[in-house]
Design a protein around this motif. Structure first.
Motif, PDB file in Angstrom:
ATOM      1  N   TRP A  65     -34.840 -10.154  48.072  1.00  0.00           N
ATOM      2  CA  TRP A  65     -35.845  -9.173  47.491  1.00  0.00           C
ATOM      3  C   TRP A  65     -36.798  -8.450  48.544  1.00  0.00           C
ATOM      4  O   TRP A  65     -37.425  -8.925  49.282  1.00  0.00           O
ATOM      5  N   PRO A  66     -36.661  -7.097  48.699  1.00  0.00           N
ATOM      6  CA  PRO A  66     -37.114  -6.538  49.953  1.00  0.00           C
ATOM      7  C   PRO A  66     -38.492  -5.795  49.480  1.00  0.00           C
ATOM      8  O   PRO A  66     -39.294  -5.261  50.266  1.00  0.00           O
ATOM      9  N   GLY A  67     -38.859  -5.904  48.158  1.00  0.00           N
ATOM     10  CA  GLY A  67     -40.228  -5.395  47.725  1.00  0.00           C
ATOM     11  C   GLY A  67     -41.451  -6.216  47.729  1.00  0.00           C
ATOM     12  O   GLY A  67     -41.528  -7.353  48.682  1.00  0.00           O
ATOM     13  N   ALA A  68     -42.385  -6.074  47.042  1.00  0.00           N
ATOM     14  CA  ALA A  68     -43.896  -6.822  47.055  1.00  0.00           C
ATOM     15  C   ALA A  68     -43.107  -8.208  46.890  1.00  0.00           C
ATOM     16  O   ALA A  68     -42.284  -8.643  45.779  1.00  0.00           O
ATOM     17  N   ALA A  69     -44.038  -9.286  47.427  1.00  0.00           N
ATOM     18  CA  ALA A  69     -43.496 -10.632  47.146  1.00  0.00           C
ATOM     19  C   ALA A  69     -43.880 -11.293  45.732  1.00  0.00           C
ATOM     20  O   ALA A  69     -43.479 -12.147  45.442  1.00  0.00           O
ATOM     21  N   THR A  70     -44.811 -10.498  44.977  1.00  0.00           N
ATOM     22  CA  THR A  70     -45.184 -11.270  43.782  1.00  0.00           C
ATOM     23  C   THR A  70     -45.338  -9.761  42.738  1.00  0.00           C
ATOM     24  O   THR A  70     -45.392  -8.903  43.077  1.00  0.00           O
ATOM     25  N   LEU A  71     -45.330 -10.259  41.442  1.00  0.00           N
ATOM     26  CA  LEU A  71     -45.669  -9.387  40.159  1.00  0.00           C
ATOM     27  C   LEU A  71     -46.864  -9.984  39.636  1.00  0.00           C
ATOM     28  O   LEU A  71     -47.069 -11.265  39.736  1.00  0.00           O
ATOM     29  N   PRO A  72     -47.603  -9.027  39.065  1.00  0.00           N
ATOM     30  CA  PRO A  72     -48.504  -9.450  38.392  1.00  0.00           C
ATOM     31  C   PRO A  72     -48.381 -10.325  37.170  1.00  0.00           C
ATOM     32  O   PRO A  72     -47.393 -10.035  36.474  1.00  0.00           O
ATOM     33  N   VAL A  73     -49.354 -11.205  36.789  1.00  0.00           N
ATOM     34  CA  VAL A  73     -49.006 -12.048  35.470  1.00  0.00           C
ATOM     35  C   VAL A  73     -49.435 -10.890  34.420  1.00  0.00           C
ATOM     36  O   VAL A  73     -50.464 -10.328  34.430  1.00  0.00           O
ATOM     37  N   THR A  74     -48.509 -10.995  33.480  1.00  0.00           N
ATOM     38  CA  THR A  74     -48.768  -9.860  32.309  1.00  0.00           C
ATOM     39  C   THR A  74     -48.721 -10.551  30.760  1.00  0.00           C
ATOM     40  O   THR A  74     -47.842 -11.530  30.702  1.00  0.00           O
ATOM     41  N   GLU A  75     -49.561 -10.019  30.094  1.00  0.00           N
ATOM     42  CA  GLU A  75     -49.642 -10.650  28.728  1.00  0.00           C
ATOM     43  C   GLU A  75     -49.073  -9.763  27.642  1.00  0.00           C
ATOM     44  O   GLU A  75     -48.945 -10.290  26.497  1.00  0.00           O
ATOM     45  N   GLY A  76     -48.292  -8.727  28.020  1.00  0.00           N
ATOM     46  CA  GLY A  76     -47.713  -7.959  27.099  1.00  0.00           C
ATOM     47  C   GLY A  76     -46.476  -8.103  26.770  1.00  0.00           C
ATOM     48  O   GLY A  76     -45.972  -9.161  27.499  1.00  0.00           O
ATOM     49  N   SER A  77     -45.839  -7.375  25.901  1.00  0.00           N
ATOM     50  CA  SER A  77     -44.400  -7.842  25.514  1.00  0.00           C
ATOM     51  C   SER A  77     -43.409  -6.985  26.325  1.00  0.00           C
ATOM     52  O   SER A  77     -43.489  -5.948  26.983  1.00  0.00           O
ATOM     53  N   GLY A  78     -42.234  -7.343  26.651  1.00  0.00           N
ATOM     54  CA  GLY A  78     -41.142  -6.754  27.229  1.00  0.00           C
ATOM     55  C   GLY A  78     -41.196  -7.022  28.708  1.00  0.00           C
ATOM     56  O   GLY A  78     -42.035  -7.736  29.355  1.00  0.00           O
ATOM     57  N   SER A  79     -40.347  -6.763  29.559  1.00  0.00           N
ATOM     58  CA  SER A  79     -40.134  -6.687  30.745  1.00  0.00           C
ATOM     59  C   SER A  79     -40.959  -5.722  31.614  1.00  0.00           C
ATOM     60  O   SER A  79     -40.648  -4.358  31.387  1.00  0.00           O
ATOM     61  N   PRO A  80     -41.767  -5.901  32.591  1.00  0.00           N
ATOM     62  CA  PRO A  80     -42.411  -5.090  33.407  1.00  0.00           C
ATOM     63  C   PRO A  80     -41.525  -4.254  34.412  1.00  0.00           C
ATOM     64  O   PRO A  80     -41.943  -3.324  35.143  1.00  0.00           O
ATOM     65  N   VAL A  81     -40.300  -4.853  34.496  1.00  0.00           N
ATOM     66  CA  VAL A  81     -39.414  -4.464  35.729  1.00  0.00           C
ATOM     67  C   VAL A  81     -38.381  -3.561  34.979  1.00  0.00           C
ATOM     68  O   VAL A  81     -37.826  -4.002  33.940  1.00  0.00           O
ATOM     69  N   LYS A  82     -38.270  -2.240  35.597  1.00  0.00           N
ATOM     70  CA  LYS A  82     -37.217  -1.165  35.068  1.00  0.00           C
ATOM     71  C   LYS A  82     -36.130  -0.996  36.049  1.00  0.00           C
ATOM     72  O   LYS A  82     -36.355  -0.860  37.043  1.00  0.00           O
ATOM     73  N   VAL A  83     -34.982  -0.676  35.407  1.00  0.00           N
ATOM     74  CA  VAL A  83     -33.697  -0.205  36.061  1.00  0.00           C
ATOM     75  C   VAL A  83     -33.138   1.300  36.044  1.00  0.00           C
ATOM     76  O   VAL A  83     -33.294   1.144  34.589  1.00  0.00           O
ATOM     77  N   GLY A  84     -33.216   2.056  36.842  1.00  0.00           N
ATOM     78  CA  GLY A  84     -32.600   3.468  36.469  1.00  0.00           C
ATOM     79  C   GLY A  84     -31.280   3.412  36.351  1.00  0.00           C
ATOM     80  O   GLY A  84     -30.485   2.688  37.243  1.00  0.00           O
ATOM     81  N   PRO A  85     -30.496   4.608  35.875  1.00  0.00           N
ATOM     82  CA  PRO A  85     -29.196   4.712  35.927  1.00  0.00           C
ATOM     83  C   PRO A  85     -28.627   5.014  37.477  1.00  0.00           C
ATOM     84  O   PRO A  85     -29.438   5.422  38.098  1.00  0.00           O
ATOM     85  N   ILE A  86     -27.361   4.797  37.720  1.00  0.00           N
ATOM     86  CA  ILE A  86     -26.723   5.109  39.008  1.00  0.00           C
ATOM     87  C   ILE A  86     -26.942   6.704  39.265  1.00  0.00           C
ATOM     88  O   ILE A  86     -26.983   7.637  38.550  1.00  0.00           O
ATOM     89  N   GLY A  87     -27.500   6.872  40.642  1.00  0.00           N
ATOM     90  CA  GLY A  87     -27.813   7.998  40.841  1.00  0.00           C
ATOM     91  C   GLY A  87     -29.386   8.518  40.884  1.00  0.00           C
ATOM     92  O   GLY A  87     -29.835   9.444  41.148  1.00  0.00           O
ATOM     93  N   SER A  88     -30.138   7.463  40.475  1.00  0.00           N
ATOM     94  CA  SER A  88     -31.593   7.724  40.158  1.00  0.00           C
ATOM     95  C   SER A  88     -32.469   7.592  41.251  1.00  0.00           C
ATOM     96  O   SER A  88     -33.704   7.747  41.210  1.00  0.00           O
ATOM     97  N   ALA A  89     -31.831   7.217  42.406  1.00  0.00           N
ATOM     98  CA  ALA A  89     -32.513   6.884  43.719  1.00  0.00           C
ATOM     99  C   ALA A  89     -31.839   7.860  44.769  1.00  0.00           C
ATOM    100  O   ALA A  89     -30.609   8.421  44.729  1.00  0.00           O
TER     101      ALA A  89
END
Length: 224
Positions: A196-220
């Motif tokens: 994993w090349p990003g930040a070392a940690t994620l914040p603790v979240t109390e909401g629902s769903g995943s805080p991590v999102k993936v874009g479609p092919i070609g979105s970067a």
């Protein structure tokens, strides 16, 4: 600063530890510093057990034979013998790399995942890849951004990228440590594990769903 008790049920991880290996051409390990890049490629006919499929209870991915343990450099893989034949890109035809693409001042982090076609033919990437983050508390599946995903043709030797976005841990607490990332190309069931090349940690979240999102092919950003 008080850190809320980690509740991955709130992140929908307890029910979603399974890898998001793509179905019908949609979805697709060590820690590294934010400035490093990770890469891996796999043989087209790997040995060993069958990879985990989407929707199963498997919480981990079987690392491919070409996975780089330190996340640096691409291991050699082999593409199919046929050439010039169109069809879905196979995991063994792709060199997969990841790098931190967060821009200073952004409120969230971004990792760009690049798929390079090292096979002997042009092939198609139909939409979204599957992405799962490995964390100290279990696997966390990235959710799709919902952007329209169009199948794209990846020419022999060409590359295309997509983005993985996540919240930065600015709480002052230790957060949730990320230990790796599992990527499954669109339409495939075989995955590769990257550092994993990003930040070392994620914040603790109390909401629902995943805080991590993936874009479609070609979105970067895209390279050749």
């Amino acid at each position: 600063m008080r850190v809320h008790k980690l509740t991955f049920a709130a992140l929908a991880v307890a029910a979603g530890f399974s890898l998001t290996a793509c179905q019908n051409g949609d979805d697709g390990a060590a820690q590294s510093s934010p400035s490093s890049a990770a890469s891996a490629s796999v043989p087209s006919s790997p040995s060993g057990g069958a990879p985990a499929s989407a929707g199963t209870g498997a919480g981990t991915a079987k690392p491919s034979a070409g996975t780089s343990s330190d996340g640096k450099g691409a291991a050699g893989g082999t593409g199919p013998a046929d050439s010039g034949t169109s069809g879905t890109c196979k995991t063994g035809e792709l060199t997969i790399t990841a790098m931190d693409s967060t821009i200073g001042g952004d409120t969230g982090g971004t990792v760009a995942v690049t798929l390079k076609n090292h096979g002997n033919r042009d092939c198609t990437l139909p939409g979204y890849a599957g992405v799962d983050l490995k964390t100290a508390s279990g696997a966390l599946s990235a959710q799709r951004t919902g952007e329209k995903a169009e199948p794209s043709t990846l020419k022999k030797g060409a590359s295309v990228s997509f983005g993985v976005t996540y919240p930065l841990n600015t709480s002052g607490g230790s957060g949730v440590r990320i230990t790796g990332m599992v990527v499954t190309p669109p339409g495939e069931r075989q995955s590769v594990t990257l550092a994993w090349p990003g930040a070392a940690t994620l914040p603790v979240t109390e909401g629902s769903g995943s805080p991590v999102k993936v874009g479609p092919i070609g979105s970067a950003g895209q390279g050749g």
